[in-house]
Write an enzyme that holds these catalytic residues in place. Structure first.
Site, PDB file in Angstrom:
ATOM      1  N   ASP A 129      66.982   0.754-117.001  1.00 26.44           N
ATOM      2  CA  ASP A 129      66.551  -0.614-117.299  1.00 26.44           C
ATOM      3  C   ASP A 129      65.892  -1.182-116.048  1.00 26.44           C
ATOM      4  O   ASP A 129      66.429  -1.020-114.942  1.00 26.44           O
ATOM      5  CB  ASP A 129      67.789  -1.467-117.653  1.00 26.44           C
ATOM      6  CG  ASP A 129      67.493  -2.527-118.710  1.00 26.44           C
ATOM      7  OD1 ASP A 129      66.343  -2.971-118.795  1.00 26.44           O
ATOM      8  OD2 ASP A 129      68.434  -2.911-119.429  1.00 26.44           O
ATOM      9  N   HIS A 133      57.637  -5.122-115.318  1.00 23.59           N
ATOM     10  CA  HIS A 133      59.008  -5.533-115.649  1.00 23.59           C
ATOM     11  C   HIS A 133      59.929  -4.343-115.925  1.00 23.59           C
ATOM     12  O   HIS A 133      61.140  -4.500-116.000  1.00 23.59           O
ATOM     13  CB  HIS A 133      58.991  -6.465-116.869  1.00 23.59           C
ATOM     14  CG  HIS A 133      58.381  -7.800-116.570  1.00 23.59           C
ATOM     15  ND1 HIS A 133      59.122  -8.941-116.425  1.00 23.59           N
ATOM     16  CD2 HIS A 133      57.094  -8.171-116.343  1.00 23.59           C
ATOM     17  CE1 HIS A 133      58.324  -9.965-116.144  1.00 23.59           C
ATOM     18  NE2 HIS A 133      57.083  -9.521-116.088  1.00 23.59           N
TER      19      HIS A 133
HETATM   20  P1  ADQ Z   1      64.365  -6.517-122.088  1.00 22.30           P
HETATM   21  O1  ADQ Z   1      64.356  -5.035-122.211  1.00 22.30           O
HETATM   22  O2  ADQ Z   1      64.021  -7.262-123.311  1.00 22.30           O
HETATM   23  O3  ADQ Z   1      63.420  -7.003-120.881  1.00 22.30           O
HETATM   24  P2  ADQ Z   1      66.694  -7.962-120.820  1.00 22.30           P
HETATM   25  O4  ADQ Z   1      66.348  -8.025-119.382  1.00 22.30           O
HETATM   26  O5  ADQ Z   1      68.128  -7.691-121.050  1.00 22.30           O
HETATM   27  O6  ADQ Z   1      65.890  -6.859-121.618  1.00 22.30           O
HETATM   28  O7  ADQ Z   1      66.320  -9.343-121.494  1.00 22.30           O
HETATM   29  C1  ADQ Z   1      66.650  -9.621-122.808  1.00 22.30           C
HETATM   30  C2  ADQ Z   1      66.604 -11.124-123.037  1.00 22.30           C
HETATM   31  O8  ADQ Z   1      66.689 -11.361-124.443  1.00 22.30           O
HETATM   32  C3  ADQ Z   1      67.773 -11.844-122.384  1.00 22.30           C
HETATM   33  O9  ADQ Z   1      67.320 -13.041-121.816  1.00 22.30           O
HETATM   34  C4  ADQ Z   1      68.729 -12.117-123.558  1.00 22.30           C
HETATM   35  O10 ADQ Z   1      69.456 -13.312-123.437  1.00 22.30           O
HETATM   36  C5  ADQ Z   1      67.781 -12.227-124.725  1.00 22.30           C
HETATM   37  N1  ADQ Z   1      68.462 -11.760-125.951  1.00 22.30           N
HETATM   38  C6  ADQ Z   1      69.080 -10.581-126.141  1.00 22.30           C
HETATM   39  N2  ADQ Z   1      69.619 -10.523-127.364  1.00 22.30           N
HETATM   40  C7  ADQ Z   1      69.345 -11.693-127.965  1.00 22.30           C
HETATM   41  C8  ADQ Z   1      69.621 -12.230-129.271  1.00 22.30           C
HETATM   42  N3  ADQ Z   1      70.304 -11.567-130.206  1.00 22.30           N
HETATM   43  N4  ADQ Z   1      69.173 -13.469-129.532  1.00 22.30           N
HETATM   44  C9  ADQ Z   1      68.465 -14.155-128.610  1.00 22.30           C
HETATM   45  N5  ADQ Z   1      68.173 -13.698-127.382  1.00 22.30           N
HETATM   46  C10 ADQ Z   1      68.592 -12.472-127.068  1.00 22.30           C
HETATM   47  C11 ADQ Z   1      62.460  -6.370-120.021  1.00 22.30           C
HETATM   48  C12 ADQ Z   1      62.985  -5.198-119.191  1.00 22.30           C
HETATM   49  C13 ADQ Z   1      64.213  -5.627-118.417  1.00 22.30           C
HETATM   50  C14 ADQ Z   1      63.886  -6.837-117.537  1.00 22.30           C
HETATM   51  C15 ADQ Z   1      63.190  -7.919-118.335  1.00 22.30           C
HETATM   52  C16 ADQ Z   1      62.643  -9.020-117.432  1.00 22.30           C
HETATM   53  O11 ADQ Z   1      63.290  -4.098-120.047  1.00 22.30           O
HETATM   54  O12 ADQ Z   1      64.702  -4.557-117.608  1.00 22.30           O
HETATM   55  O13 ADQ Z   1      65.095  -7.349-117.005  1.00 22.30           O
HETATM   56  O14 ADQ Z   1      62.091  -7.405-119.072  1.00 22.30           O
HETATM   57  O15 ADQ Z   1      61.838  -8.507-116.439  1.00 22.30           O
END
Ligand code: ADQ
Length: 499
Positions: free
Chosen positions: A405, A197
């Site tokens: 990312d 991921h």
């Molecule tokens: P993350 O680094 O965790 O994921 P991201 O892809 O942005 O980053 O996903 C975060 C998730 O958490 C989103 O669905 C968002 O809605 C949720 N979220 C963020 N802040 C929140 C809050 N305060 N309350 C509730 N929910 C919240 C890792 C990798 C990424 C990749 C994903 C999936 O680092 O690059 O996109 O996995 O493969």
């Protein structure tokens, strides 16, 4: 590793039983799972239930933790009597396997010491920074590495035990890179997929990893290794040639007499779910209420991230501060809301980051806020999906500025939530999502002037132009949602001809 032939002792789930390692084909494995997902975490959270009834039954209660991955895989898991193996999130003994929503969940136990060494140490203080361009220096510790190996072995043994003859096993992410090879040794009949991921670094960076050959061989145990971006798949193919002399042609390499494919499968979100939320009148109402509570500013600028040093939160705050200082933006016409989800709070880099971000927020509010009108609203909290959707609906400009990312789902969620309402996305070129969301206002987060210019262009974009850009990105997402991602990966894994 459990030897070929003869018998192997498995201490899975606290029981000791003898299983034959010549797994014996379909008969012996009847009743086992034809589809197994192996991930660091289970897709559920434990609910603290301290009622006398719960204490009496000694029962532990769970609630689904909704995420893109489980949403995408749920139908496949239900259809194929699937099993999900992962950690419950609490150190100590693992609960017995249980069923939830048609899926069998097999909890793995991690001791306090393993949480510190395998999870916080090797996974999140060594591999995470190294794979994200070493934006913070990775820390290398032998004892972390040993725990990582030991925990990976236990996950592999658990998968070997529950998988049916010739089952498909899909291993997820950087915490479990050794599992594919360990599992193949235990169960050569399986079809094994792996998806990373996060980014996969270029050779020069990967070579710093003391465990580099072991990790590479671990991944090569899979039939298909999936990445977020084509560049990452290429890094992997080149690395295999460099480190092991493994030849490749196109996306397929030859390794120990087998074919291993390395391809890109950009992950996505449940687009329909986000659109439904954004269309819900209660969510719309909440969005209007948020804007009113912010003082009905002309422009609401939003950031939503895990509080992580890869996400470029400080860079974004600094750009906002300079624009306020130069008078190109002003309070209360423009306000920023920064949601920073608590994350990995026991890891040192994360503690340091929190201090830096909170100091910067304080500085901006000290310089530009007024009584009752802060310039930055900073929220170090987790939210429900509907509250997040309301925030997306309330925001005129979304800032997603990671230094690196794998994908970034927040960028996709914002686009999905905007429906016909326009809005502008400022997006780092270093997020995987930038490969698809080309109509965003792209920027290099290391170039502060570039970030400032992108933000100003997004703030001032003509509404018709904003809707046009959003429309193109939405159409792309509707065709490429998370279900399409999962089926593309599984189809590619199923198409392999060596079984
Ligand atoms: P993350 O680094 O965790 O994921 P991201 O892809 O942005 O980053 O996903 C975060 C998730 O958490 C989103 O669905 C968002 O809605 C949720 N979220 C963020 N802040 C929140 C809050 N305060 N309350 C509730 N929910 C919240 C890792 C990798 C990424 C990749 C994903 C999936 O680092 O690059 O996109 O996995 O493969």
């Amino acid at each position: 590793m459990g030897g070929a032939g003869g018998e192997r002792i498995s201490r899975l789930k606290g029981r000791v039983e003898i299983i034959r390692s010549d797994y014996g084909g379909e008969q012996t494995l009847a009743g086992k799972s034809p589809f197994v997902v192996v991930a660091n975490r289970l897709p559920v959270d434990e609910v603290t239930d301290d009622t006398p009834a719960a204490r009496m039954s000694g029962g532990r209660r769970w609630r689904p933790s909704p995420g893109g991955l489980v949403t995408a895989l749920h139908p496949v898991l239900v259809e194929h009597k699937g099993t999900w193996i992962g950690w419950s999130g609490t150190a100590g003994d693992a609960p017995e396997p249980f069923e939830m929503d048609g899926i069998t969940l097999v909890p793995m136990a991690l001791s306090d010491d393993e949480v510190e060494r395998y999870y916080e140490g090797q996974s999140n203080a060594t591999i995470w920074p190294l794979y994200h361009d070493a934006v913070e220096p990775p820390v290398f510790r032998r004892r972390w590495r040993d725990a990582y190996r030991e925990v990976n072995r236990r996950y592999a043994e658990a998968a070997a035990e529950v998988a049916a003859y010739r089952a498909t096993v899909w291993v997820q992410d950087y915490q479990l890179q050794l599992v594919p090879a360990m599992l193949r040794e235990l169960r050569p009949d399986l079809r094994i997929g792996f998806f990373l991921h996060i980014p996969f670094p270029p050779i020069e960076l990967f070579m710093q990893l003391p465990q580099r050959t072991e990790v590479l061989r671990g991944l090569l145990g899979a039939d298909l290794v999936g990445f977020q971006q084509r560049l990452a798949a290429q890094n992997f193919l080149r690395l295999a040639r460099h480190l092991l002399g493994t030849p490749y042609s196109g996306s397929t390499l030859e390794y120990e007499g087998r074919k291993v494919k390395a391809e890109a499968f950009p992950i996505s979100i449940d687009v329909a779910e986000m659109q439904r939320l954004a269309d819900n009148p209660l969510v719309r109402e909440r969005a209007a209420q948020i804007r009113a509570e912010l003082g009905d500013p002309k422009t609401v600028i939003l950031g939503v991230d895990r509080l992580d040093y890869t996400k470029g939160i400080e860079h974004r705050l600094k750009a906002f501060r300079e624009l306020l200082g130069e008078g190109r933006l002003s309070v209360p016409e423009a306000v920023m809301v920064q949601v920073a989800t608590p994350s990995r709070e026991r890891v040192e880099h994360y503690q340091a980051l929190r201090v830096k971000v909170e100091r910067e927020v304080g500085r901006i509010n000290g310089d530009f806020g007024r009584v009752g009108v802060p310039a930055v609203h900073y929220l170090h909290q987790s939210y429900s999906r509907s509250e997040l959707a309301a925030l997306y609906c309330a925001a005129d400009v979304m800032m997603v500025t990671p230094l690196r990312d794998g994908m970034n789902l927040v960028a996709k969620e914002y686009v999905a939530a905007r429906a016909e309402h326009g809005g502008a996305l400022v997006l780092s070129e270093f997020a995987g999502a930038a490969g698809e969301l080309r109509q965003a206002f792209l920027c290099n987060p290391h170039d502060l002037d570039g970030v400032k210019d992108a933000l100003i262009r997004a703030v001032n974009v003509d509404p018709a132009e904003a809707r046009r850009r959003m429309g193109i990105m939405q159409r792309h997402l509707r065709r490429h949602d998370v279900a399409a991602w999962a089926s593309d990966f599984l189809r590619s894994l199923g198409d392999l001809d060596d079984h």
